[in-house]
Design an enzyme around this catalytic site. Structure first.
Site, short mmCIF file in Angstrom:
data_model
loop_
_atom_site.label_atom_id
_atom_site.label_comp_id
_atom_site.label_asym_id
_atom_site.label_seq_id
_atom_site.Cartn_x
_atom_site.Cartn_y
_atom_site.Cartn_z
N CYS A 135 0.84 -1.20 0.00
CA CYS A 135 0.00 0.00 0.00
C CYS A 135 0.87 1.26 0.00
O CYS A 135 1.46 1.61 1.02
CB CYS A 135 -0.93 -0.01 1.21
SG CYS A 135 -1.91 1.48 1.37
N CYS A 138 -0.34 4.08 2.28
CA CYS A 138 -0.05 3.84 3.70
C CYS A 138 1.43 4.08 4.01
O CYS A 138 1.78 4.68 5.02
CB CYS A 138 -0.37 2.41 4.11
SG CYS A 138 -1.92 1.78 3.47
N ASP A 139 2.31 3.57 3.16
CA ASP A 139 3.73 3.48 3.53
C ASP A 139 4.68 4.33 2.69
O ASP A 139 5.88 4.39 2.98
CB ASP A 139 4.18 2.01 3.45
CG ASP A 139 3.39 1.15 4.44
OD1 ASP A 139 3.06 1.64 5.52
OD2 ASP A 139 3.10 -0.02 4.11
#
Ligand code: NDP
Length: 314
Positions: A135, A138-139
């Site tokens: 993701c 997300c990261d």
């Protein structure tokens, strides 16, 4: 023995627990069955920076523990177990837990989530959460000004590559064929982004990394070029796998409308499914956003819709 509930929640990620919070406050006395991975996908991540309310970030398992405790405090009954069978042909709906216990539910909220597909390399699972992610939203922030790779050739891979290209020095887009399956518009944007380097006909065979005590980090990726039948190693700091997701809907096949990829179809702007009284929230019905916060929001929506549905039945 049969047990009767007003609201059964299947699944325990951000969508399920948030549905519990709202359903409990609406006095639906929800019963939530946690499933195989209590807490869902966030429990297999490390730091989460983008969930509101945690200004300095927090680990995924801790965030899920917080939401779980909140759901319990407000009155959600949370039970371990797996729903092994459902029958949505008449209401109350019949659901079997662990092959033995029968629940009759006036409403059901399905929040069973989806899981990222992985390449299946041992090195990939070794470095998951330490430089290997599924993701970018997300990261990606952990890789500012660094070099990363995205694996895949669909819309998700190209979207992730474009997102990362804004943050990272360089993005290698690794695809196993010599053409993308992504939309032409997305391809056009990728071809026109200078710091995306496309590696056609390449299959990752190993994620390379270093371990120092408990500290692990990715240092590169090993690829087989299937055209020239040669090996290459690209030094980099992170690898994003974007080869598709699998919604957890096997249990519902034949019971509820699914789209061609297996996601539950919900009505636009709603969590209502084609079965009155059955709602779907979170990643199980969302192939696009797939964020903890969007899952939580749709869990809230599902509980409100279940409450209104029951009021309309009076
Ligand atoms: P897709 O199934 O569309 O694409 C998966 C990609 O991963 C393919 O290019 C496939 O290669 C590759 N792949 C699969 N398995 C492997 C493997 N083992 N090793 C290497 N590569 C592999 O999944 P997406 O998540 O990209 O998209 C899912 C759906 O969501 C699609 O319908 C997509 O259009 C939609 N979507 C739409 C978006 C938007 O409109 N903004 C954004 C994101 C997704 P190959 O091509 O060779 O099969």
């Amino acid at each position: 023995m049969k047990e009767y509930v007003k609201c059964l929640i299947i699944g325990s990620g951000p969508a399920g627990y948030t549905a519990g919070i709202y359903a409990a406050r609406a006095d639906l006395k929800p019963l939530l069955i946690e499933g195989l991975t209590p807490g869902g996908q966030l429990t297999i991540t490390t730091d989460v920076e983008n969930f509101p309310g945690y200004p300095t970030g927090k680990s995924g398992p801790e965030i899920m523990q917080d939401i779980r405790e909140q759901a319990i405090r407000l009155g959600t009954e949370i039970r371990p177990g797996i729903v092994t069978k459902v029958d949505f042909s008449s209401r109350p709906f019949h659901c079997i837990i662990d092959d033995e216990h029968e629940i009759l539910a006036e409403t059901v909220i399905i929040a069973t989530g989806a899981t990222a597909r992985w390449l299946g390399l041992e090195s990939e699972s070794n470095y998951r959460g330490y430089g290997v992610s599924a993701c970018a939203t997300c990261d990606g922030n952990f890789f500012r000004n660094k070099e990363v790779a995205v694996v895949g050739g669909g819309d998700t891979a190209l979207e992730e590559a474009l997102y990362l290209a804004k943050l990272c020095k360089k993005v290698y887009l690794i695809h196993r064929r010599d053409e993308f399956r992504a939309s032409k518009a997305m391809q056009h944007r990728v071809f026109n982004t200078e710091n995306i380097d496309i590696q056609w006909n390449c299959i990752p065979t190993e994620i390379l990394g270093e371990k120092q005590g408990f500290i692990k980090k990715v240092t590169g990726i090993k690829l087989t070029d299937t055209k020239s039948n040669s090996l290459k190693i690209i030094p980099l700091d992170g690898v994003f796998i974007a080869i598709g997701h699998q919604p957890a809907t096997a249990l519902f096949e034949g019971q509820i409308d699914l789209d061609e990829s297996g996601y539950i179809r919900t009505q636009a702007g709603s969590t209502r499914t084609n079965i009155s009284g059955v709602f779907a929230a979170g990643d199980v019905q969302d192939p696009v956003y797939r964020q903890a916060i969007t899952a939580a929001a749709s869990g809230c929506q599902a509980a409100i819709e279940a409450e209104r549905f029951l009021l309309d039945q009076l």
